[in-house]
Design a protein around this motif. Structure first.
Motif, PDB file in Angstrom:
ATOM      1  N   ASN A 166      43.422   7.879  28.106  1.00  0.00           N
ATOM      2  CA  ASN A 166      43.670   6.759  27.204  1.00  0.00           C
ATOM      3  C   ASN A 166      44.858   5.937  27.687  1.00  0.00           C
ATOM      4  O   ASN A 166      45.734   6.439  28.405  1.00  0.00           O
ATOM      5  N   PHE A 167      44.882   4.688  27.268  1.00  0.00           N
ATOM      6  CA  PHE A 167      46.004   3.836  27.666  1.00  0.00           C
ATOM      7  C   PHE A 167      47.285   4.419  27.078  1.00  0.00           C
ATOM      8  O   PHE A 167      47.348   4.701  25.871  1.00  0.00           O
ATOM      9  N   PRO A 168      48.319   4.613  27.896  1.00  0.00           N
ATOM     10  CA  PRO A 168      49.518   5.294  27.402  1.00  0.00           C
ATOM     11  C   PRO A 168      50.127   4.689  26.148  1.00  0.00           C
ATOM     12  O   PRO A 168      50.611   5.411  25.280  1.00  0.00           O
ATOM     13  N   SER A 169      50.083   3.364  26.010  1.00  0.00           N
ATOM     14  CA  SER A 169      50.676   2.745  24.827  1.00  0.00           C
ATOM     15  C   SER A 169      50.018   3.245  23.549  1.00  0.00           C
ATOM     16  O   SER A 169      50.693   3.448  22.528  1.00  0.00           O
ATOM     17  N   ASP A 170      48.699   3.458  23.595  1.00  0.00           N
ATOM     18  CA  ASP A 170      48.009   3.982  22.411  1.00  0.00           C
ATOM     19  C   ASP A 170      48.521   5.375  22.071  1.00  0.00           C
ATOM     20  O   ASP A 170      48.722   5.723  20.903  1.00  0.00           O
ATOM     21  N   LEU A 171      48.718   6.181  23.111  1.00  0.00           N
ATOM     22  CA  LEU A 171      49.230   7.534  22.889  1.00  0.00           C
ATOM     23  C   LEU A 171      50.669   7.489  22.380  1.00  0.00           C
ATOM     24  O   LEU A 171      51.052   8.289  21.518  1.00  0.00           O
ATOM     25  N   TYR A 172      51.458   6.549  22.900  1.00  0.00           N
ATOM     26  CA  TYR A 172      52.832   6.421  22.416  1.00  0.00           C
ATOM     27  C   TYR A 172      52.855   6.087  20.928  1.00  0.00           C
ATOM     28  O   TYR A 172      53.666   6.632  20.161  1.00  0.00           O
ATOM     29  N   MET A 173      51.982   5.169  20.520  1.00  0.00           N
ATOM     30  CA  MET A 173      51.939   4.799  19.105  1.00  0.00           C
ATOM     31  C   MET A 173      51.523   5.989  18.241  1.00  0.00           C
ATOM     32  O   MET A 173      52.074   6.213  17.155  1.00  0.00           O
ATOM     33  N   ALA A 174      50.576   6.765  18.741  1.00  0.00           N
ATOM     34  CA  ALA A 174      50.139   7.949  17.990  1.00  0.00           C
ATOM     35  C   ALA A 174      51.256   8.975  17.890  1.00  0.00           C
ATOM     36  O   ALA A 174      51.481   9.572  16.823  1.00  0.00           O
ATOM     37  N   GLU A 175      51.958   9.182  18.998  1.00  0.00           N
ATOM     38  CA  GLU A 175      53.074  10.124  18.980  1.00  0.00           C
ATOM     39  C   GLU A 175      54.155   9.680  17.997  1.00  0.00           C
ATOM     40  O   GLU A 175      54.694  10.482  17.227  1.00  0.00           O
ATOM     41  N   GLY A 176      54.482   8.395  18.029  1.00  0.00           N
ATOM     42  CA  GLY A 176      55.494   7.883  17.106  1.00  0.00           C
ATOM     43  C   GLY A 176      55.073   8.028  15.658  1.00  0.00           C
ATOM     44  O   GLY A 176      55.886   8.380  14.795  1.00  0.00           O
ATOM     45  N   LEU A 177      53.804   7.776  15.389  1.00  0.00           N
ATOM     46  CA  LEU A 177      53.304   7.902  14.020  1.00  0.00           C
ATOM     47  C   LEU A 177      53.368   9.350  13.543  1.00  0.00           C
ATOM     48  O   LEU A 177      53.783   9.615  12.407  1.00  0.00           O
ATOM     49  N   THR A 178      53.002  10.288  14.403  1.00  0.00           N
ATOM     50  CA  THR A 178      53.053  11.698  13.984  1.00  0.00           C
ATOM     51  C   THR A 178      54.496  12.137  13.737  1.00  0.00           C
ATOM     52  O   THR A 178      54.760  12.924  12.824  1.00  0.00           O
ATOM     53  N   ARG A 179      55.437  11.621  14.520  1.00  0.00           N
ATOM     54  CA  ARG A 179      56.850  11.962  14.270  1.00  0.00           C
ATOM     55  C   ARG A 179      57.300  11.413  12.926  1.00  0.00           C
ATOM     56  O   ARG A 179      58.025  12.073  12.180  1.00  0.00           O
ATOM     57  N   THR A 180      56.864  10.196  12.622  1.00  0.00           N
ATOM     58  CA  THR A 180      57.238   9.580  11.352  1.00  0.00           C
ATOM     59  C   THR A 180      56.664  10.354  10.169  1.00  0.00           C
ATOM     60  O   THR A 180      57.346  10.597   9.168  1.00  0.00           O
ATOM     61  N   LEU A 181      55.415  10.746  10.287  1.00  0.00           N
ATOM     62  CA  LEU A 181      54.754  11.463   9.198  1.00  0.00           C
ATOM     63  C   LEU A 181      55.263  12.892   9.050  1.00  0.00           C
ATOM     64  O   LEU A 181      55.337  13.425   7.944  1.00  0.00           O
ATOM     65  N   GLY A 182      55.596  13.517  10.196  1.00  0.00           N
ATOM     66  CA  GLY A 182      56.089  14.899  10.148  1.00  0.00           C
ATOM     67  C   GLY A 182      55.077  15.835   9.523  1.00  0.00           C
ATOM     68  O   GLY A 182      53.865  15.657   9.640  1.00  0.00           O
ATOM     69  N   GLU A 183      55.541  16.873   8.879  1.00  0.00           N
ATOM     70  CA  GLU A 183      54.712  17.782   8.079  1.00  0.00           C
ATOM     71  C   GLU A 183      53.463  18.265   8.799  1.00  0.00           C
ATOM     72  O   GLU A 183      52.371  18.315   8.243  1.00  0.00           O
ATOM     73  N   VAL A 188      41.346   0.958   2.253  1.00  0.00           N
ATOM     74  CA  VAL A 188      42.416   1.094   3.245  1.00  0.00           C
ATOM     75  C   VAL A 188      43.753   0.669   2.637  1.00  0.00           C
ATOM     76  O   VAL A 188      43.852  -0.390   2.004  1.00  0.00           O
ATOM     77  N   GLN A 189      44.753   1.506   2.846  1.00  0.00           N
ATOM     78  CA  GLN A 189      46.115   1.186   2.411  1.00  0.00           C
ATOM     79  C   GLN A 189      46.977   0.955   3.650  1.00  0.00           C
ATOM     80  O   GLN A 189      47.334   1.901   4.346  1.00  0.00           O
ATOM     81  N   PRO A 190      47.300  -0.284   3.967  1.00  0.00           N
ATOM     82  CA  PRO A 190      48.013  -0.569   5.221  1.00  0.00           C
ATOM     83  C   PRO A 190      49.400   0.058   5.266  1.00  0.00           C
ATOM     84  O   PRO A 190      50.190  -0.077   4.325  1.00  0.00           O
ATOM     85  N   ALA A 191      49.688   0.758   6.369  1.00  0.00           N
ATOM     86  CA  ALA A 191      51.032   1.314   6.553  1.00  0.00           C
ATOM     87  C   ALA A 191      52.037   0.193   6.813  1.00  0.00           C
ATOM     88  O   ALA A 191      53.197   0.281   6.406  1.00  0.00           O
ATOM     89  N   LEU A 192      51.602  -0.847   7.496  1.00  0.00           N
ATOM     90  CA  LEU A 192      52.432  -2.022   7.734  1.00  0.00           C
ATOM     91  C   LEU A 192      52.017  -3.078   6.718  1.00  0.00           C
ATOM     92  O   LEU A 192      51.141  -3.902   6.969  1.00  0.00           O
ATOM     93  N   SER A 193      52.626  -3.018   5.569  1.00  0.00           N
ATOM     94  CA  SER A 193      52.228  -3.888   4.459  1.00  0.00           C
ATOM     95  C   SER A 193      52.989  -5.207   4.555  1.00  0.00           C
ATOM     96  O   SER A 193      53.953  -5.451   3.839  1.00  0.00           O
ATOM     97  N   GLY A 194      52.530  -6.047   5.467  1.00  0.00           N
ATOM     98  CA  GLY A 194      53.206  -7.313   5.717  1.00  0.00           C
ATOM     99  C   GLY A 194      52.914  -8.374   4.672  1.00  0.00           C
ATOM    100  O   GLY A 194      51.937  -8.300   3.916  1.00  0.00           O
TER     101      GLY A 194
END
Length: 398
Positions: free
Chosen positions: A113-130, A233-239
């Motif tokens: 997969n394109f690394p940026s996609d994986l980076y975003m997934a990694e960052g999201l999992t860190r944010t969510l924790g648990e 859908v509940q947007p995480a980025l509620s702009g």
């Protein structure tokens, strides 16, 4: 009526003496784009000022152009919207999919997969924790790795390095049977191959517009949400622009209807004007014709390179139905070889560690381009013209 590729080629600015085989990274300039952007600058921004949001329809462009892209990817009307960057749209789609599967915490992706996609997934999992986690497996192992503990399968349909193509419909069926949702990155699919999101029962998809869709550097991304999911859908980025009534200036977020809730920031109006000029070309095109010509071009290139340059190893799937609209060859000196090609007017690109990557974009790529590129590549390889210090110095962008 069959697509007239001679006519579409004439609609692009292609510098003299250049064979451009990198439209899979940045599409060339549509001839009408400069005038369209200038008109937007002078006639809309210049004369209408802020009233252009209403008078020139700026606020509605992300949806209107989203529908035009939707035709190219098999999306239902009203299910695609434009704005922000691809990484932001990956984050949005992935977070929304996880929210719809609250009893599961594993994101499955592949190592290609394109690394940026994986980076975003990694960052999201860190944010969510648990206990949230990203799991990656080899591309060919994805199907067997889809188990009942997977919340979301996140894949790029066409591998950015090799062009290897995932079987979208098959993997969606397997994921849905396991109770998972799927997020597709169409960065190397939209405008390159036939895509049928509705027919494949897709959940979420994202993509960029500056590659095959020719919106220019930094062009906006798009996001698709299946209509059956859109109201839940509940947007995480509620702009602000995803709010049901942005100009009510409520202090609390209330999501807009359907795909509107996936808007975040202010639309990039000038970039949308450039995209609009490109989509005027795409409106004349049948994706089946694009795919057929792409295969003709890429098959001719592979045959020519393998006959002329035996030191290069095909890194893409040999079966054209198993790859996108790009061809990759591997060589230990791939970077230097590509720089030598570019110096001689053949523009492709390099992807670490050893991939020479060539894109085939039928709107403007011809068989003459293919034969010309093969001839120049043969000359470089036969005479080791790549073996010069200036070709081995890595630039920031490869």
């Amino acid at each position: 009526m069959a697509t007239d590729f001679t006519r579409t080629r004439a609609m692009f600015h292609l510098p003299d003496g250049v064979i451009y085989l990198d439209g899979n990274s940045l599409g060339p300039l549509p001839m009408a784009a400069a005038e369209r952007v200038q008109s937007c600058i002078e006639g809309e921004w210049g004369e209408m000022l802020i009233t252009a949001w209403n008078r020139a329809g700026w606020m509605n462009k992300p949806r209107a152009l989203g529908d035009r892209i939707g035709r190219l990817i098999g999306a239902e009307p009203g299910s695609v919207v434009l704005g922000d960057t691809l990484s932001i749209k990956v984050y949005q789609a992935l977070a929304s999919a996880l929210d719809l599967r609250p009893d599961r915490k594993v994101i499955l992706s592949d190592t290609g997969n394109f690394p940026s996609d994986l980076y975003m997934a990694e960052g999201l999992t860190r944010t969510l924790g648990e206990g949230y986690a990203l799991c990656t497996v080899a591309p060919e192992a994805v199907e067997d790795a889809i188990t009942p503990d997977i919340a979301v399968l996140m894949l790029t349909e066409v591998d950015y390095r090799t062009g290897r193509k995932h079987d979208m419909k098959r993997l969606i069926e397997k994921a849905h049977a396991a109770g998972a949702l799927v997020v597709w990155d169409l960065a190397h699919s939209a405008g390159a191959i036939e895509v049928d999101l509705a027919g494949a029962d897709a959940d979420f998809a994202v993509g960029c517009t500056y590659k095959y869709l020719n919106s220019g550097p930094g062009g906006p991304a798009f996001i698709y949400v299946a209509p059956r999911l859109a109201e839940n859908v509940q947007p995480a980025l509620s702009g602000w622009l995803g709010h049901d009534a942005p100009f009510a200036f409520d202090l609390d977020y209330r999501p807009g209807a359907g795909i509107e809730r996936m808007r975040v920031g202010t639309p990039p109006v000038l970039q949308l004007a450039a995209l609009e000029a490109s989509l005027d070309i795409w409106d004349r095109v049948a994706m089946a014709d694009i795919r057929a010509r792409s295969i003709e071009l890429s098959e001719a290139f592979i045959k020519g390179v393998e006959a002329a340059c035996p030191a290069l190893t095909l890194a893409s799937p040999r079966d054209p139905l198993q790859r996108g609209s790009q061809v990759s060859f591997a060589h230990a000196q791939g970077y230097a070889i590509m720089q030598a090609l570019i110096a001689r007017g053949v523009i492709g690109d390099f992807r670490a560690p050893d991939i020479l990557r060539f894109g085939f974009t039928p709107l403007y790529t011809t068989m003459e381009d293919v034969s010309g590129a093969v001839a120049i590549l043969k000359e470089i390889m036969d005479n080791a013209l790549w073996d010069r210090p200036e070709y081995k110095t890595r630039a920031r962008v490869t």
